[in-house]
Design a protein around this motif. Structure first.
Motif, short mmCIF file in Angstrom:
data_model
loop_
_atom_site.label_atom_id
_atom_site.label_comp_id
_atom_site.label_asym_id
_atom_site.label_seq_id
_atom_site.Cartn_x
_atom_site.Cartn_y
_atom_site.Cartn_z
N ILE A 95 0.80 -1.23 0.00
CA ILE A 95 0.00 0.00 0.00
C ILE A 95 0.83 1.27 0.00
CG2 ILE A 95 -1.89 -1.18 1.19
CD1 ILE A 95 -1.11 0.35 3.75
N GLU A 96 2.16 1.16 0.05
CA GLU A 96 3.00 2.35 0.22
C GLU A 96 2.74 3.41 -0.85
OE1 GLU A 96 7.69 3.68 0.06
OE2 GLU A 96 7.20 1.55 0.28
N ALA A 97 2.53 2.99 -2.09
CA ALA A 97 2.31 3.97 -3.16
C ALA A 97 1.03 4.77 -2.95
CB ALA A 97 2.24 3.25 -4.51
N TYR A 98 0.08 4.21 -2.20
CA TYR A 98 -1.22 4.85 -2.02
C TYR A 98 -1.31 5.65 -0.72
CZ TYR A 98 -1.92 1.30 -5.55
OH TYR A 98 -1.76 0.51 -6.66
N VAL A 99 -0.47 5.30 0.24
CA VAL A 99 -0.39 6.05 1.50
C VAL A 99 1.08 6.27 1.83
CG1 VAL A 99 -2.63 5.51 2.56
CG2 VAL A 99 -0.80 3.82 2.67
N PRO A 100 1.77 7.11 1.06
CA PRO A 100 3.23 7.24 1.19
C PRO A 100 3.71 7.73 2.54
CG PRO A 100 2.33 8.95 -0.25
CD PRO A 100 1.22 7.97 -0.01
N PHE A 101 2.80 8.28 3.36
CA PHE A 101 3.21 8.78 4.67
C PHE A 101 3.59 7.66 5.64
CE2 PHE A 101 -1.43 8.25 4.85
CZ PHE A 101 -1.58 7.46 5.97
N ILE A 102 3.31 6.39 5.30
CA ILE A 102 3.55 5.33 6.30
C ILE A 102 5.02 5.17 6.64
CG2 ILE A 102 1.44 4.02 5.78
CD1 ILE A 102 3.11 2.10 4.14
N LYS A 103 5.93 5.65 5.77
CA LYS A 103 7.36 5.56 6.10
C LYS A 103 7.83 6.73 6.96
CE LYS A 103 9.47 2.54 2.72
NZ LYS A 103 10.56 2.39 1.73
N GLU A 104 6.94 7.69 7.20
CA GLU A 104 7.31 8.87 7.98
C GLU A 104 7.02 8.71 9.47
OE1 GLU A 104 8.77 11.33 6.47
OE2 GLU A 104 8.43 10.67 4.40
N TYR A 105 6.38 7.61 9.85
CA TYR A 105 5.93 7.45 11.23
C TYR A 105 6.38 6.13 11.83
CZ TYR A 105 2.64 11.30 10.45
OH TYR A 105 2.07 12.52 10.18
N HIS A 106 6.46 6.13 13.15
CA HIS A 106 6.44 4.88 13.90
C HIS A 106 5.00 4.66 14.35
CE1 HIS A 106 7.47 1.63 16.61
NE2 HIS A 106 6.69 2.21 17.52
N PHE A 107 4.48 3.46 14.09
CA PHE A 107 3.11 3.14 14.42
C PHE A 107 3.05 2.13 15.56
CE2 PHE A 107 2.73 4.18 9.84
CZ PHE A 107 1.81 5.22 9.92
N LYS A 108 2.14 2.37 16.47
CA LYS A 108 1.78 1.35 17.46
C LYS A 108 0.36 0.90 17.14
CE LYS A 108 1.46 0.28 22.42
NZ LYS A 108 1.57 0.80 23.81
N ILE A 109 0.22 -0.38 16.78
CA ILE A 109 -1.06 -0.95 16.38
C ILE A 109 -1.57 -1.79 17.54
CG2 ILE A 109 -2.26 -2.37 14.67
CD1 ILE A 109 0.23 -1.84 12.81
N GLU A 110 -2.65 -1.34 18.17
CA GLU A 110 -3.24 -2.07 19.31
C GLU A 110 -4.61 -2.59 18.89
OE1 GLU A 110 -2.19 0.08 23.27
OE2 GLU A 110 -2.41 1.63 21.72
N THR A 111 -4.78 -3.89 18.96
CA THR A 111 -5.99 -4.49 18.41
C THR A 111 -6.60 -5.50 19.39
OG1 THR A 111 -6.88 -5.58 16.42
CG2 THR A 111 -4.75 -6.35 17.22
N SER A 112 -7.90 -5.63 19.31
CA SER A 112 -8.62 -6.62 20.13
C SER A 112 -9.85 -7.08 19.37
CB SER A 112 -9.02 -6.03 21.49
OG SER A 112 -9.91 -4.94 21.31
N ASN A 113 -10.28 -8.30 19.67
CA ASN A 113 -11.45 -8.89 19.00
C ASN A 113 -12.56 -9.15 20.01
OD1 ASN A 113 -10.01 -9.11 16.50
ND2 ASN A 113 -9.05 -10.98 17.25
N THR A 114 -13.80 -9.05 19.55
CA THR A 114 -14.91 -9.40 20.43
C THR A 114 -15.10 -10.91 20.50
OG1 THR A 114 -16.48 -9.21 18.59
CG2 THR A 114 -16.15 -7.25 19.96
N PHE A 115 -14.52 -11.63 19.56
CA PHE A 115 -14.60 -13.09 19.57
C PHE A 115 -13.26 -13.63 20.07
CE2 PHE A 115 -13.86 -11.31 15.37
CZ PHE A 115 -12.65 -11.86 14.99
N PRO A 116 -13.25 -14.81 20.64
CA PRO A 116 -12.00 -15.34 21.23
C PRO A 116 -10.93 -15.52 20.16
CG PRO A 116 -13.92 -16.63 21.92
CD PRO A 116 -14.38 -15.71 20.84
N HIS A 117 -9.70 -15.07 20.48
CA HIS A 117 -8.59 -15.29 19.55
C HIS A 117 -8.37 -16.80 19.42
CE1 HIS A 117 -5.06 -14.53 17.23
NE2 HIS A 117 -4.27 -15.15 18.09
N SER A 118 -8.01 -17.24 18.22
CA SER A 118 -7.86 -18.67 17.91
C SER A 118 -9.17 -19.42 18.09
CB SER A 118 -6.77 -19.32 18.77
OG SER A 118 -5.53 -18.69 18.54
N SER A 119 -10.28 -18.72 17.89
CA SER A 119 -11.58 -19.38 17.99
C SER A 119 -11.94 -20.10 16.71
CB SER A 119 -12.67 -18.34 18.30
OG SER A 119 -12.85 -17.47 17.20
N GLY A 120 -11.13 -19.93 15.67
CA GLY A 120 -11.48 -20.51 14.38
C GLY A 120 -12.23 -19.55 13.50
#
Length: 369
Positions: A95-120
């Motif tokens: 996606i870099e060509a479409y959102v070139p700013f991604i190389k300008e930042y350090h990102f912290k990606i914090e994610t959670s699911n409402t369904f159990p992880h490894s639930s299939g």
């Protein structure tokens, strides 16, 4: 729109830091996508119900940096996940060509699911769409401070935002492009849907009968282990598959048929198409080379008991399957009480640790203030 419409024409003044949060749902395909070309282009069109309860919440925090290259960390449920980083780095490269700013930042990606992880339950659709939406919010912030011009010089409106988010999500996980909006979303060119595209998902544009309002999806967790053959490998095995071309034609025909089914509210025809699509998906797996089976004995037990229940009661309950062993039971809201009772009495014994999730169709992703 084309790929070129998503390449921005600007060298933005980078924001120093910030964060944004989106929640995005999973989806369940009714007409299945199986087989793809280069750059995550589907070999056939698909259409899905967007879900409501099964969703991923992602917070993207960004800080301006001076070093070259991608810089990010990924956290799931408060635990850093090094194992997730290769997939995110592949996504960033695409996606870099479409959102070139991604190389300008350090990102912290914090994610959670409402369904159990490894639930299939596949979290790639909800997870990648949530991340794509966060990146689009950063781009929107940049557009606001820089008076960004898109290639077409159109306003950065909701339609453009959603299409580009879907376009980006597709490059992370194909089915993720169908999770941006709801309640029905199509992906892949189809002759009967004028706005359809291989590049992003589009809201279903035609009339939908009240029979399909608040449709229910109960997910029976048959097997929560990792699949012995990944979906990526499975898609690749459609190349040179002896039945591939006929399968792609069948998907086009079934999507055409569903247009009238949705308009007329024909639940019997809906059942026939949806169950046929699920079984055809797994037939493609069993007839590829090498061949493989993702259904489990309990998957078949649930299917047979569902057929028996429908025959005995006249219910409009039906099943569908993703590329795995779990079973999605789809049914009208008016049958909820009876179907849940049937699940508790007859089907829960075939679920791993007795687990199942009651959900219903929803209306897409939402930004969290």
């Amino acid at each position: 729109m084309t790929e070129q419409d998503f390449i921005p024409k600007y060298s933005p003044e980078i924001l120093s830091n910030g964060s944004v949060t989106w929640e995005s749902p999973s989806n369940i395909a009714l007409v299945k996508y199986w087989g793809k070309k280069e750059n995550q282009i589907p070999a056939n069109p698909s259409i899905s119900f967007t879900l409501s309860g099964c969703k991923t919440t992602t917070t993207l925090s960004y800080t301006k940096k001076m070093s070259e290259g991608y810089s990010f960390e990924v956290w799931l449920e408060g635990v850093e996940k090094e194992s997730f980083k290769p997939k995110i780095e592949t996504f960033f490269k695409r996606i870099e060509a479409y959102v070139p700013f991604i190389k300008e930042y350090h990102f912290k990606i914090e994610t959670s699911n409402t369904f159990p992880h490894s639930s299939g339950i596949a979290s790639s659709a909800s997870g990648m769409s949530a991340l794509a939406l966060c990146l689009m919010s950063v781009e929107k912030e940049l557009s606001d401070v820089n008076v960004i011009q898109s290639v077409s010089e159109e306003s950065f409106d909701d339609d453009y935002f959603n299409k580009k988010a879907s376009f980006l999500a597709r490059l992370g996980s194909g089915s993720a492009c169908r999770s941006i909006e709801g309640d029905l979303v199509g992906w892949g060119w189809h002759k009967d849907i004028e706005e359809s595209s291989d590049l992003y998902g589009v809201k279903y544009p035609f009339e939908v009968h009240d029979n399909f309002k608040n449709y229910q999806d109960t997910i029976l967790l048959v097997d929560k282990g990792e699949k012995q053959v990944s979906s990526t490998v499975g898609h690749g095995l459609m190349h040179n598959h002896p039945f591939a071309e006929h399968r792609f034609e069948q998907a086009h025909e079934n999507l055409s048929s569903l247009i009238n089914v949705f308009k007329e509210g024909d639940l019997n025809a809906f059942i026939e198409i949806v169950e046929s699509e699920a079984l055809t998906l797994h037939a493609m797996m069993m007839t590829s080379m090498p061949y493989f089976i993702l259904m489990k004995p309990n998957t078949l037990e649930i299917i047979n008991k569902t057929w028996r229940y429908r025959n005995d009661t006249g219910s409009k309950l039906c099943f569908t399957l993703d590329a795995g062993a779990n079973v999605h039971l789809l049914y009208p809201e008016s049958e909820s009480k009876e179907v849940v009772e049937f699940i508790k009495n007859e089907l829960v014994a075939h679920c791993q640790n007795g687990q199942y999730i009651c959900d219903q169709i929803g209306f897409g992703a939402k930004k969290i203030a």
